[in-house]
Design a protein around this motif. Sequence first.
Motif, PDB file in Angstrom:
ATOM      1  N   ARG A 160      -0.219   5.221 -18.271  1.00 15.72           N
ATOM      2  CA  ARG A 160       0.333   5.370 -16.921  1.00 15.72           C
ATOM      3  C   ARG A 160       0.734   3.990 -16.412  1.00 15.72           C
ATOM      4  O   ARG A 160       0.314   2.958 -16.954  1.00 15.72           O
ATOM      5  CB  ARG A 160      -0.688   5.993 -15.968  1.00 15.72           C
ATOM      6  CG  ARG A 160      -1.935   5.134 -15.739  1.00 15.72           C
ATOM      7  CD  ARG A 160      -2.879   5.802 -14.748  1.00 15.72           C
ATOM      8  NE  ARG A 160      -4.109   5.056 -14.542  1.00 15.72           N
ATOM      9  CZ  ARG A 160      -4.233   4.061 -13.660  1.00 15.72           C
ATOM     10  NH1 ARG A 160      -3.194   3.708 -12.915  1.00 15.72           N
ATOM     11  NH2 ARG A 160      -5.376   3.435 -13.503  1.00 15.72           N
ATOM     12  N   LEU A 161       1.538   3.991 -15.372  1.00 15.19           N
ATOM     13  CA  LEU A 161       1.934   2.738 -14.746  1.00 15.19           C
ATOM     14  C   LEU A 161       0.869   2.263 -13.772  1.00 15.19           C
ATOM     15  O   LEU A 161       0.192   3.073 -13.122  1.00 15.19           O
ATOM     16  CB  LEU A 161       3.259   2.910 -13.993  1.00 15.19           C
ATOM     17  CG  LEU A 161       4.502   3.227 -14.833  1.00 15.19           C
ATOM     18  CD1 LEU A 161       5.720   3.339 -13.917  1.00 15.19           C
ATOM     19  CD2 LEU A 161       4.741   2.175 -15.893  1.00 15.19           C
ATOM     20  N   GLY A 162       0.709   0.960 -13.679  1.00 17.84           N
ATOM     21  CA  GLY A 162      -0.231   0.389 -12.725  1.00 17.84           C
ATOM     22  C   GLY A 162       0.305   0.519 -11.311  1.00 17.84           C
ATOM     23  O   GLY A 162       1.424   0.088 -11.023  1.00 17.84           O
ATOM     24  N   VAL A 163      -0.469   1.127 -10.444  1.00 16.75           N
ATOM     25  CA  VAL A 163      -0.050   1.370  -9.058  1.00 16.75           C
ATOM     26  C   VAL A 163      -0.921   0.545  -8.126  1.00 16.75           C
ATOM     27  O   VAL A 163      -2.141   0.469  -8.308  1.00 16.75           O
ATOM     28  CB  VAL A 163      -0.167   2.866  -8.696  1.00 16.75           C
ATOM     29  CG1 VAL A 163       0.266   3.094  -7.254  1.00 16.75           C
ATOM     30  CG2 VAL A 163       0.681   3.705  -9.640  1.00 16.75           C
ATOM     31  N   ILE A 164      -0.298  -0.080  -7.145  1.00 12.57           N
ATOM     32  CA  ILE A 164      -1.038  -0.908  -6.188  1.00 12.57           C
ATOM     33  C   ILE A 164      -1.734  -0.008  -5.174  1.00 12.57           C
ATOM     34  O   ILE A 164      -1.101   0.800  -4.503  1.00 12.57           O
ATOM     35  CB  ILE A 164      -0.093  -1.882  -5.466  1.00 12.57           C
ATOM     36  CG1 ILE A 164       0.574  -2.808  -6.485  1.00 12.57           C
ATOM     37  CG2 ILE A 164      -0.845  -2.691  -4.424  1.00 12.57           C
ATOM     38  CD1 ILE A 164       1.623  -3.719  -5.873  1.00 12.57           C
ATOM     39  N   GLU A 165      -3.039  -0.167  -5.054  1.00 14.92           N
ATOM     40  CA  GLU A 165      -3.826   0.598  -4.086  1.00 14.92           C
ATOM     41  C   GLU A 165      -4.729  -0.353  -3.312  1.00 14.92           C
ATOM     42  O   GLU A 165      -5.240  -1.320  -3.861  1.00 14.92           O
ATOM     43  CB  GLU A 165      -4.683   1.660  -4.790  1.00 14.92           C
ATOM     44  CG  GLU A 165      -3.875   2.734  -5.513  1.00 14.92           C
ATOM     45  CD  GLU A 165      -4.762   3.746  -6.210  1.00 14.92           C
ATOM     46  OE1 GLU A 165      -5.990   3.518  -6.241  1.00 14.92           O
ATOM     47  OE2 GLU A 165      -4.244   4.753  -6.711  1.00 14.92           O
ATOM     48  N   MET A 170       3.301  -3.810   5.629  1.00 22.88           N
ATOM     49  CA  MET A 170       4.676  -3.753   5.131  1.00 22.88           C
ATOM     50  C   MET A 170       4.690  -4.177   3.659  1.00 22.88           C
ATOM     51  O   MET A 170       4.970  -5.331   3.320  1.00 22.88           O
ATOM     52  CB  MET A 170       5.575  -4.664   5.974  1.00 22.88           C
ATOM     53  CG  MET A 170       5.595  -4.276   7.441  1.00 22.88           C
ATOM     54  SD  MET A 170       6.583  -5.397   8.456  1.00 22.88           S
ATOM     55  CE  MET A 170       8.220  -5.080   7.794  1.00 22.88           C
ATOM     56  N   ILE A 171       4.392  -3.224   2.783  1.00 21.36           N
ATOM     57  CA  ILE A 171       4.273  -3.527   1.355  1.00 21.36           C
ATOM     58  C   ILE A 171       5.333  -2.823   0.524  1.00 21.36           C
ATOM     59  O   ILE A 171       5.224  -2.747  -0.696  1.00 21.36           O
ATOM     60  CB  ILE A 171       2.878  -3.144   0.832  1.00 21.36           C
ATOM     61  CG1 ILE A 171       2.660  -1.624   0.986  1.00 21.36           C
ATOM     62  CG2 ILE A 171       1.793  -3.919   1.537  1.00 21.36           C
ATOM     63  CD1 ILE A 171       1.430  -1.130   0.273  1.00 21.36           C
ATOM     64  N   ASP A 172       6.386  -2.323   1.189  1.00 24.09           N
ATOM     65  CA  ASP A 172       7.410  -1.575   0.459  1.00 24.09           C
ATOM     66  C   ASP A 172       8.066  -2.428  -0.623  1.00 24.09           C
ATOM     67  O   ASP A 172       8.351  -1.944  -1.716  1.00 24.09           O
ATOM     68  CB  ASP A 172       8.477  -1.055   1.422  1.00 24.09           C
ATOM     69  CG  ASP A 172       7.922   0.003   2.375  1.00 24.09           C
ATOM     70  OD1 ASP A 172       6.854   0.559   2.047  1.00 24.09           O
ATOM     71  OD2 ASP A 172       8.537   0.249   3.422  1.00 24.09           O
ATOM     72  N   GLU A 173       8.296  -3.693  -0.332  1.00 29.20           N
ATOM     73  CA  GLU A 173       8.997  -4.557  -1.272  1.00 29.20           C
ATOM     74  C   GLU A 173       8.141  -4.921  -2.471  1.00 29.20           C
ATOM     75  O   GLU A 173       8.664  -5.314  -3.510  1.00 29.20           O
ATOM     76  CB  GLU A 173       9.479  -5.829  -0.564  1.00 29.20           C
ATOM     77  CG  GLU A 173      10.557  -5.582   0.482  1.00 29.20           C
ATOM     78  CD  GLU A 173      11.094  -6.869   1.063  1.00 29.20           C
ATOM     79  OE1 GLU A 173      10.625  -7.939   0.635  1.00 29.20           O
ATOM     80  OE2 GLU A 173      11.969  -6.808   1.932  1.00 29.20           O
ATOM     81  N   ILE A 174       6.828  -4.836  -2.350  1.00 29.94           N
ATOM     82  CA  ILE A 174       5.951  -5.196  -3.461  1.00 29.94           C
ATOM     83  C   ILE A 174       5.234  -3.983  -4.054  1.00 29.94           C
ATOM     84  O   ILE A 174       4.356  -4.136  -4.897  1.00 29.94           O
ATOM     85  CB  ILE A 174       4.904  -6.243  -3.031  1.00 29.94           C
ATOM     86  CG1 ILE A 174       3.959  -5.666  -1.972  1.00 29.94           C
ATOM     87  CG2 ILE A 174       5.580  -7.504  -2.541  1.00 29.94           C
ATOM     88  CD1 ILE A 174       2.769  -6.539  -1.679  1.00 29.94           C
TER      89      ILE A 174
END
Length: 225
Positions: A160-165, A170-174
């Motif tokens: 799976r892809l690593g997902v930021i949690e 405002m974290i849309d760009e990262i």
Amino acid sequence: MIDIGGETTEVVIFIDGSVAYSSVVPIGSRHITSDMAVGLRISLESAEKIKVSLGKNEKTPALSSVLEEERTKLPKKKEEEFLDIKALGLVEDIQKISKKSVVDGIIKPRLQEIFKYVGKELKKSGFGTQIPSGLVISGGGALTIGVVEQAKYVLGFPARLGVIEGLSGMIDEIDSPAFASAAGLILYASTKSNSGEMHIPVLSGSLPLKGVIQKGIAIIKSFLP
């Protein structure tokens, strides 16, 4: 954890939450871009735009699965899918590029090569049979089209892809696997700061600037002969 960077791919094996093995494979997503540039006879910049565009289009799995299902229902009607070159603003005068030839003929072989080297590192580590949880893929190369499927195919593990949690605001760009490592370091530092093991100074009016400078000078002096 497989972090696919530009020039290298880092492999880290975690056992019970601790790092048990780490290594670096000298192939990264930049090599995929180079292959595309050579194969399509375009510049590296244009090849990167095409690669990124393909990765973005893959973010709609529901739609792609529907299209694939429709294609299987009508096997006699085969239509080759071409990339929308004009929308990318390439400097080269290219009329059409077959998506299938790019993905299957250029990107897929290089991804398979990367994961074959990763498989050798897993075997070398001796922990290859102790990672039933599977693979987490991060880094900018994780956005390459077909990366999860090729990881499963070559290595035979769930992937799976690593997902930021855990980050808010405002974290849309990262919000991308490309920033997973940086986000993980921030979260790690914040937890250590809360437990008193690590402190990250914040620029504010209450910051004891003089004390920080004095400590910095003392650290530098300790390294001087």
